[in-house]
Enzyme design. Structure first.
Site, PDB file in Angstrom:
ATOM      1  N   HIS A 133      -5.671  -8.300 -19.427  1.00  0.00           N
ATOM      2  CA  HIS A 133      -6.180  -8.353 -18.036  1.00  0.00           C
ATOM      3  C   HIS A 133      -7.160  -9.522 -17.857  1.00  0.00           C
ATOM      4  O   HIS A 133      -8.321  -9.328 -17.491  1.00  0.00           O
ATOM      5  CB  HIS A 133      -6.842  -7.015 -17.669  1.00  0.00           C
ATOM      6  CG  HIS A 133      -6.885  -6.785 -16.175  1.00  0.00           C
ATOM      7  ND1 HIS A 133      -6.564  -5.590 -15.592  1.00  0.00           N
ATOM      8  CD2 HIS A 133      -7.197  -7.613 -15.145  1.00  0.00           C
ATOM      9  CE1 HIS A 133      -6.686  -5.677 -14.280  1.00  0.00           C
ATOM     10  NE2 HIS A 133      -7.075  -6.909 -13.977  1.00  0.00           N
ATOM     11  N   ARG A 178      -0.761  -5.554 -10.922  1.00  0.00           N
ATOM     12  CA  ARG A 178      -1.047  -4.224 -11.439  1.00  0.00           C
ATOM     13  C   ARG A 178       0.162  -3.726 -12.225  1.00  0.00           C
ATOM     14  O   ARG A 178       1.315  -3.897 -11.787  1.00  0.00           O
ATOM     15  CB  ARG A 178      -1.356  -3.246 -10.293  1.00  0.00           C
ATOM     16  CG  ARG A 178      -2.732  -3.442  -9.649  1.00  0.00           C
ATOM     17  CD  ARG A 178      -3.889  -3.115 -10.596  1.00  0.00           C
ATOM     18  NE  ARG A 178      -5.195  -3.279  -9.997  1.00  0.00           N
ATOM     19  CZ  ARG A 178      -5.982  -4.354 -10.110  1.00  0.00           C
ATOM     20  NH1 ARG A 178      -5.597  -5.398 -10.810  1.00  0.00           N
ATOM     21  NH2 ARG A 178      -7.175  -4.378  -9.545  1.00  0.00           N
TER      22      ARG A 178
HETATM   23  P1  NAP Z   1      -3.635  -9.718  -0.628  1.00  0.00           P
HETATM   24  O1  NAP Z   1      -4.319 -10.945  -0.147  1.00  0.00           O
HETATM   25  O2  NAP Z   1      -3.938  -8.431   0.018  1.00  0.00           O
HETATM   26  O3  NAP Z   1      -2.062  -9.999  -0.572  1.00  0.00           O
HETATM   27  C1  NAP Z   1      -1.121  -9.000  -0.793  1.00  0.00           C
HETATM   28  C2  NAP Z   1       0.273  -9.543  -0.567  1.00  0.00           C
HETATM   29  O4  NAP Z   1       1.225  -8.548  -0.960  1.00  0.00           O
HETATM   30  C3  NAP Z   1       0.547  -9.861   0.920  1.00  0.00           C
HETATM   31  O5  NAP Z   1       1.362 -11.004   1.014  1.00  0.00           O
HETATM   32  C4  NAP Z   1       1.323  -8.629   1.384  1.00  0.00           C
HETATM   33  O6  NAP Z   1       2.226  -8.876   2.460  1.00  0.00           O
HETATM   34  C5  NAP Z   1       2.111  -8.305   0.132  1.00  0.00           C
HETATM   35  N1  NAP Z   1       2.532  -6.904   0.133  1.00  0.00           N
HETATM   36  C6  NAP Z   1       1.754  -5.796   0.102  1.00  0.00           C
HETATM   37  N2  NAP Z   1       2.527  -4.685   0.147  1.00  0.00           N
HETATM   38  C7  NAP Z   1       3.798  -5.108   0.230  1.00  0.00           C
HETATM   39  C8  NAP Z   1       5.056  -4.447   0.330  1.00  0.00           C
HETATM   40  N3  NAP Z   1       5.153  -3.114   0.359  1.00  0.00           N
HETATM   41  N4  NAP Z   1       6.175  -5.200   0.412  1.00  0.00           N
HETATM   42  C9  NAP Z   1       6.092  -6.546   0.394  1.00  0.00           C
HETATM   43  N5  NAP Z   1       4.934  -7.254   0.300  1.00  0.00           N
HETATM   44  C10 NAP Z   1       3.804  -6.532   0.223  1.00  0.00           C
HETATM   45  O7  NAP Z   1      -3.914  -9.498  -2.199  1.00  0.00           O
HETATM   46  P2  NAP Z   1      -4.402 -10.598  -3.270  1.00  0.00           P
HETATM   47  O8  NAP Z   1      -5.833 -10.935  -3.096  1.00  0.00           O
HETATM   48  O9  NAP Z   1      -3.412 -11.702  -3.279  1.00  0.00           O
HETATM   49  O10 NAP Z   1      -4.308  -9.735  -4.620  1.00  0.00           O
HETATM   50  C11 NAP Z   1      -3.111  -9.107  -5.039  1.00  0.00           C
HETATM   51  C12 NAP Z   1      -3.401  -8.157  -6.183  1.00  0.00           C
HETATM   52  O11 NAP Z   1      -3.698  -8.888  -7.384  1.00  0.00           O
HETATM   53  C13 NAP Z   1      -4.649  -7.277  -6.015  1.00  0.00           C
HETATM   54  O12 NAP Z   1      -4.343  -6.157  -5.217  1.00  0.00           O
HETATM   55  C14 NAP Z   1      -4.974  -6.892  -7.446  1.00  0.00           C
HETATM   56  O13 NAP Z   1      -4.309  -5.695  -7.771  1.00  0.00           O
HETATM   57  C15 NAP Z   1      -4.371  -8.021  -8.287  1.00  0.00           C
HETATM   58  N6  NAP Z   1      -5.384  -8.813  -9.029  1.00  0.00           N
HETATM   59  C16 NAP Z   1      -5.221  -8.950 -10.385  1.00  0.00           C
HETATM   60  C17 NAP Z   1      -6.135  -9.711 -11.113  1.00  0.00           C
HETATM   61  C18 NAP Z   1      -5.999  -9.900 -12.601  1.00  0.00           C
HETATM   62  O14 NAP Z   1      -6.889 -10.460 -13.248  1.00  0.00           O
HETATM   63  N7  NAP Z   1      -4.904  -9.487 -13.210  1.00  0.00           N
HETATM   64  C19 NAP Z   1      -7.197 -10.342 -10.438  1.00  0.00           C
HETATM   65  C20 NAP Z   1      -7.314 -10.181  -9.067  1.00  0.00           C
HETATM   66  C21 NAP Z   1      -6.390  -9.419  -8.367  1.00  0.00           C
HETATM   67  P3  NAP Z   1       1.722  -9.424   3.897  1.00  0.00           P
HETATM   68  O15 NAP Z   1       1.361 -10.881   3.662  1.00  0.00           O
HETATM   69  O16 NAP Z   1       2.902  -9.258   4.747  1.00  0.00           O
HETATM   70  O17 NAP Z   1       0.531  -8.588   4.275  1.00  0.00           O
END
Ligand code: NAP
Length: 313
Positions: free
Chosen positions: A276, A228
């Protein structure tokens, strides 16, 4: 048959495509748009499927139990006035993780092999070989070790990179240096040549990468932001690109999307702008995952893993 509301700000064609595929996957439900549901029927709706919705449209359904997003990021819903008693499920799709992993690999190689600079040199008919860094000498760090971060690390692990990662909670990953919590972030940044952001946008990650933290990266470091836009303070990023502390940024996500026509990032020689596209939702696989989750709920009342509102993801 129960009605399921499909709520989205997408255009009419995209909405029709979603409705058709969801209806096919959920033959025992009536999947319809909010405007196709009258007040009496709205009271019976307990599940909504959303794709970038206007959260206000959810108010029409007073007895919603849960919402399934067909997107992975749900920060807009969490920021809305949506009742906290409504459970929120985001899309977790191995196909999306694979697509993101491929994007991460592609753009890491783009940065490693100076493709942006060679593109500019060609424009100027300039024949100049730039120093190249072997994979084994390149320190690549991933912020966020969730669904997408893990898939990215796995694919990067096929090369010889020195891998590290950072998450909120501690983890152990074979062959990858792991850091957790705010206090360990500086240490990771200081040892990073290419930084890949895959953190969700939350109250804690909003403008997390500000001038002070970006300055912890070694001179010449490069950045990929695929989660993001607002996780990085873009003014600080531009400042550090302009003063040569940072060498290049590949940005797929922005605080305002589409990126405004007059945004300085478009023309910045050290920025690659993407619209995106690093991991778009795949309609077919997303619809079948959503249908599977809703069918399980109907049969056994079990909800998929829900977003933890306290941590914001
Ligand atoms: P996820 O499975 O919820 O993983 C989030 C990761 O971030 C986890 O490892 C979490 O730590 C870590 N995290 C969250 N808050 C944190 C903090 N304050 N300090 C340190 N680490 C933190 O999410 P995901 O499925 O991988 O997706 C991540 C993001 O990618 C989505 O939220 C979305 O915004 C973005 N996205 C972008 C696209 C695109 O096309 N550009 C597509 C899909 C998603 P823990 O492991 O300790 O919980």
């Amino acid at each position: 048959m129960k009605r399921i509301a499909f709520i989205s700000e997408l255009d009419a064609t995209a909405k029709a495509n979603w409705l058709a595929i969801l209806q096919k996957q959920l033959p025992n439900e009536i999947v319809c748009l909010p405007e196709q549901i009258n007040d009496a029927q709205a009271k019976t709706v307990d599940v909504a499927i959303v794709a970038n919705p206007d959260p206000k449209q959810l108010d029409q359904f007073p007895n919603l139990v849960w919402i399934h997003s067909v997107w992975a990021g749900v920060e807009k819903l969490l920021d809305s006035t949506l009742s906290t008693s409504i459970k929120l499920v985001r899309l977790i799709d191995p196909k999306m993780s694979q697509t993101m992993a491929e994007s991460v690999l592609a753009w890491t190689l783009y940065l490693q092999r100076n493709m942006a600079e060679y593109g500019q040199q060609q424009q100027n008919r300039q024949w100049q070989q730039l120093p190249s860094i072997a994979s084994g000498d390149l320190r690549v760090s991933v912020l966020g070790v969730g669904e997408l971060g893990l898939a990215a690390l796995q694919i990067l692990g096929h090369l010889d990179y020195q891998l590290a990662c950072w998450s909120r909670t501690p983890k152990q990953l074979a062959g990858i240096e792991h850091y957790s919590g705010h206090t360990e972030l500086k240490g990771l940044l200081a040892k990073t040549d290419i930084l890949i952001n895959l953190l969700p946008l939350t109250a804690k990650t909003h403008h997390l990468l500000d001038e002070a933290l970006l300055s912890e990266l070694p001179q010449g470091a490069k950045i990929i932001n695929f989660s993001r836009g607002a996780v990085i303070d873009s003014n600080a990023l531009i400042k550090l690109l302009n003063n040569d502390h940072l060498a290049h940024a590949v940005l797929d996500v922005f605080e305002q999307e589409p990126l405004l026509e007059n945004d300085p990032l478009w023309q910045h020689p050290k920025v690659t702008v993407l619209p995106h596209i690093s991991a778009p939702t795949d309609l077919n696989s997303a619809a079948s995952i959503v249908a599977e989750n809703i069918t399980r709920y109907r049969q056994s009342n079990i909800l998929p893993d829900c977003v933890d509102r306290k941590v914001g993801y």
